[in-house]
Design an enzyme around this catalytic site. Structure first.
Site, PDB file in Angstrom:
ATOM      1  CG  ASP A  79      37.776 -33.412 -33.983  1.00  0.00           C
ATOM      2  OD1 ASP A  79      38.560 -33.452 -35.082  1.00  0.00           O
ATOM      3  OD2 ASP A  79      37.900 -32.272 -33.404  1.00  0.00           O
ATOM      4  CD  GLU A 125      45.747 -33.406 -35.554  1.00  0.00           C
ATOM      5  OE1 GLU A 125      46.018 -32.459 -34.566  1.00  0.00           O
ATOM      6  OE2 GLU A 125      44.929 -33.389 -36.474  1.00  0.00           O
TER       7      GLU A 125
END
Ligand SMILES: [Ca+2]
Ligand SMILES: [Ca+2]
Ligand SMILES: [Ca+2]
Length: 808
Positions: A231, A429
């Protein structure tokens, strides 16, 4: 490195193998060999902290009991009362996995009492280990007299071959198949106090060091090969790129034998990993930020996923804001004095949660990504997860409306007004926004369909497929209708990296020195460790992002090659040893005190787990035209006989300096070695050598000293690969451009040859037989020694040759 420890354990196993596995109370076992570090492995054995760390045995579906604290203690003020027992095995249990060891002997003591009026006059109780599955072993027993405290006191040895990975201790009454037929005899309540299991201290946790070369020399993806990170959020400040990462290494636990870790457990992640670089190839490991959890910067949060970073001057002071997902339910922010911290929490509750206006219909209030606009106004993008069931199925699939944008307050740690819907097609997301030429670009990760998104629907034309990165372009950071959708920015990473690398992604875009870069993750290091069956441990990657004339983005292609090195590495300064482009077999660890390179308030790490044969390397180090005179390392010797070889070009390249690590073991010291005749740009390999089977030393920092104004011999080198009779040869030539004769040594991994007195203008030449039908690309070294102005000078030049295959 851990071989020594395992060997020591095995020897102890042999010593106590004759001791019986079960001993009844009152019998004292033959003593196990005296061990230095015995300790009580039971937590809260006296039940003075209530029933903390204890739970009712649940090894069988029928087992059931209620544990409660009772003041009727054998000692202290509390004991545990066991009631509602459904089976003879129903009793208090404690997890001893990771504590007890196969082959070890332990002494168990405890006090037990039962009082039921209709119970028998005496009753036997067992302390039993449930190793997992149907493997139960009675360890110690005692026959108690009704109404009196009885004492368990015995020793047990765990069989050398026993798997102890799920060992749990519990207390019970003797087994019978139908205890309910006579509950007074079999299922009486009982009390327990003062439980202890004393023996060898728990083993150290197994090594997490990644032994494979996870980032191959010459390649720039993954960014690092010695740990994981997911991420990634790219953030530029002061000429460096900082990458904030979900700490996927936190739960990584490779089996000492198989090397395979259990699958990643996101729920255990409460740290953010931070790396930085000034060239996008050599990365400095700044370690982990303990963001969440009881000892975290924000202890009111439990997880730290998917970081986002921004800076802003607040009340005249430049501050840094690190946003993160507190699991799926909320998002939060902590504040740093610099991109490296130190960190504080200005909030005492989460920033984005169920009370955030406009976020009511967002299932996952996570993945917060900040944007500070040119006018100082800041925004936060967040959200994801299953679409609201109030929408029709096709809309839930194609336009799930699970992403939000909200204004941040001037303090960056509050929100303003209500969140607005970002109508991202097929979104899952990972929203993130950057600004370019007055337009706002929002990228996000797409979902995988299924019941959360209205069942298996067909995406609308042009909409993203499963697990891709789509993007929108808008003129307004708070207005994202579906018409702003612009296409797929990045397909699923498995398209580029193959089996085992699929799954959802999480990206960011940052601008660095005029170019745009795209960060994403892929379990490529995990794949190099375990092959195509990966366990979900992700690694950071970067690719360059390029734009079409109309402002749309050219779809990114994922590669192991990655991005170009932005600048050569400057070696003439103190720099952290935890900076490298490539590595093998090393780990890093944070140490006390600040960083010599980044300041006293910045974290400092050392390179550790250095065994003979391990190495670290820097890409494109510029020694300048005057070259380098010496290298100094700050080291902590752990064994005698260690040394550092400084090599050029390759892990087996020519040695240009040898640093002996001969300082007293255990203390930090600086060691220096001369480096002669090296100038220009080279990949520099530090190879670590010494006795096998032991950690040699730790390294904190490096510093090269320039050879200012030192004369050099004008000797040049060239190399070729050629085929003769189906065999590969490496031919090396040196030219003496000096005005006097020089001695020249040609060096390759296939052999060396020295020429003395090579005349001015003459060449030294040798074709080295590889004795193979092919040869990989490599580096040859030319070492020339001659006299300039009466001083002896040695100059080293290198030349690379290509690979060649001479097979038919
Ligand atoms: Ca007690
Ligand atoms: Ca190692
Ligand atoms: Ca360091």
């Amino acid at each position: 490195m851990k071989q020594r420890l395992r060997g020591a354990t095995r020897r102890r196993v042999t010593a106590v193998a004759a001791v019986g596995a079960m001993l009844t109370a009152g019998l004292v076992a033959p003593s196990a060999p005296v061990q230095a570090a015995e300790q009580n492995l039971i937590v809260n054995g006296g039940f003075e902290a209530g029933v903390a760390n204890w739970f009712a045995n649940n090894g069988n579906p029928t087992d059931s009991a209620v544990l409660s604290s009772t003041p009727d203690a054998y000692s202290g003020t509390g004991a545990v009362l066991v009631t509602g027992r459904a089976t003879t095995g129903s009793g208090p249990m404690q997890d001893l996995s990771g504590k007890v060891q196969a082959g070890q002997a332990y002494t168990l003591t405890a006090r037990v009492k039962y009082e039921n009026a209709n119970g028998p006059a005496t009753k036997q109780f067992f302390a039993t280990m449930h190793y997992g599955g149907s493997t139960y072993t009675n360890l110690v027993s005692v026959v108690a007299t009704k109404g009196q405290w009885a004492q368990f006191n015995g020793t047990f040895t765990i069989p050398a071959t026993q798997n102890v990975s799920t060992a749990r201790l519990f207390f019970e009454t003797p087994w019978t198949s139908a205890p309910a037929s006579n509950p007074d005899l079999h299922l009486m309540d009982f009390k327990l106090d003062d439980v202890s299991v004393v023996g060898a201290a728990p083993p150290p946790p197994p090594s997490k060091t990644i032994e494979v070369v996870g980032k191959l020399p010459g390649e720039h993806n993954p960014l690092i090969g010695h740990k994981f990170g997911a991420d990634g959020f790219g953030f530029v400040h002061g000429g460096r790129v900082y990458l904030y990462l979900t700490n996927d290494t936190q739960g990584y636990a490779p089996d000492p034998v198989t090397g395979v870790s259990p699958g990643i457990n996101y729920g255990s992640i409460n740290q953010i990993t931070l790396i930085s670089s000034e060239d996008l190839v050599n990365w400095t490991d700044h370690g982990e930020i303990q963001v969440a959890g009881p000892n975290g910067v924000a202890p009111f949060t439990g997880n730290s996923w998917a970081p986002g970073m921004a800076k802003k001057t607040v009340n005249g002071k430049e501050k840094f804001f690190l946003y993160y997902a507190n699991g799926g339910g909320s998002s939060n922010v902590i504040t740093g004095e610099s991109p490296l911290g130190p960190w504080t929490s200005e909030r005492t509750s989460t920033l984005i949660n169920g009370g955030t206006p406009g976020a009511e219909d967002v299932a996952w209030k996570f993945d917060p990504a900040p944007l500070v606009d040119d006018d100082g106004q800041a925004y936060l993008y967040f959200g994801g997860g299953p679409a609201s069931t109030s929408m029709p199925a096709a809309e839930r699939f194609n336009n799930p409306k699970n992403i939000r944008a909200i204004k941040l307050g001037d303090d960056m740690i509050s929100t303003q007004g209500s969140a607005v819907v970002v109508d991202t097609p097929v979104s899952f997301e990972a929203a993130q926004v950057f600004k370019r030429s007055g337009k706002y670009y929002l990228s996000y990760s797409s979902h995988f369909g299924g019941p959360d998104f209205g069942g298996n629907q067909t995406p609308l034309p042009g909409y993203p497929g499963a697990g891709q990165i789509g993007y929108l372009i808008s003129d307004n950071p708070m207005s994202w209708p579906k018409e702003t959708y612009a296409g797929v920015l990045f397909p699923n990473q498995s398209q580029f990296f193959g089996a085992g690398t699929g799954g959802n992604n999480h990206q960011s875009v940052f601008e660095f020195e005029g170019k745009y870069y795209f960060t994403y993750h892929a379990p490529t290091l995990n794949k190099r460790i375990n092959g195509n069956t990966t366990q979900g441990y992700r690694s950071p990657h970067i690719q360059e992002l390029t734009f079409n004339p109309d402002g749309t983005i050219q779809q990114v292609v994922g590669t192991y090659a990655g991005v170009d090195q932005v600048r050569n590495f400057d070696p003439f300064r103190v720099f952290e040893a935890e900076t490298f482009g490539w590595s093998k077999g090393v780990a890093t660890a944070k140490v006390d005190g600040g960083s010599a390179q980044f300041g006293t308030s910045a974290p400092n790490l050392v390179v550790r787990d250095i065994d003979s044969g391990d190495w670290t390397a820097l890409s494109s180090v510029d020694f300048g035209t005057d070259g380098v005179a010496s290298v100094t390392a700050k080291v902590r010797a752990l064994a005698a006989g260690g040394r550092i070889q400084v090599r050029l070009g390759d892990v087996a390249g020519p040695v240009v300096g040898t640093v002996p690590v001969d300082t007293p073991a255990g203390g930090w010291a600086e060691v220096t070695a001369a480096i002669e005749g090296v100038s220009g740009v080279h990949d520099v390999y530090f190879t670590y050598e010494g006795p096998a089977g032991t950690d040699l030393f730790e390294i904190d920092s490096w510093e090269f000293e320039a050879a200012t104004g030192r004369p050099e011999l004008p000797v040049t080198a060239s190399a070729q690969a050629r085929c003769v009779g189906g065999r590969a040869y490496v031919a090396v030539q040196a030219h003496n451009g000096h005005t006097a004769p020089v001695d020249i040594t040609l060096e390759t991994v296939h052999g060396n040859r020295t020429f003395t007195g090579v005349a001015p203008g003459a060449n030294a030449y040798q074709s080295f037989a590889t004795r193979a039908a092919s040869v990989a690309a490599g580096t040859a070294t030319v070492r020339a020694t001659g006299t300039i102005d009466g001083s002896t000078v040695t100059t080293v030049a290198t030349a690379t040759h290509p690979a060649i295959s001479c097979g038919r």
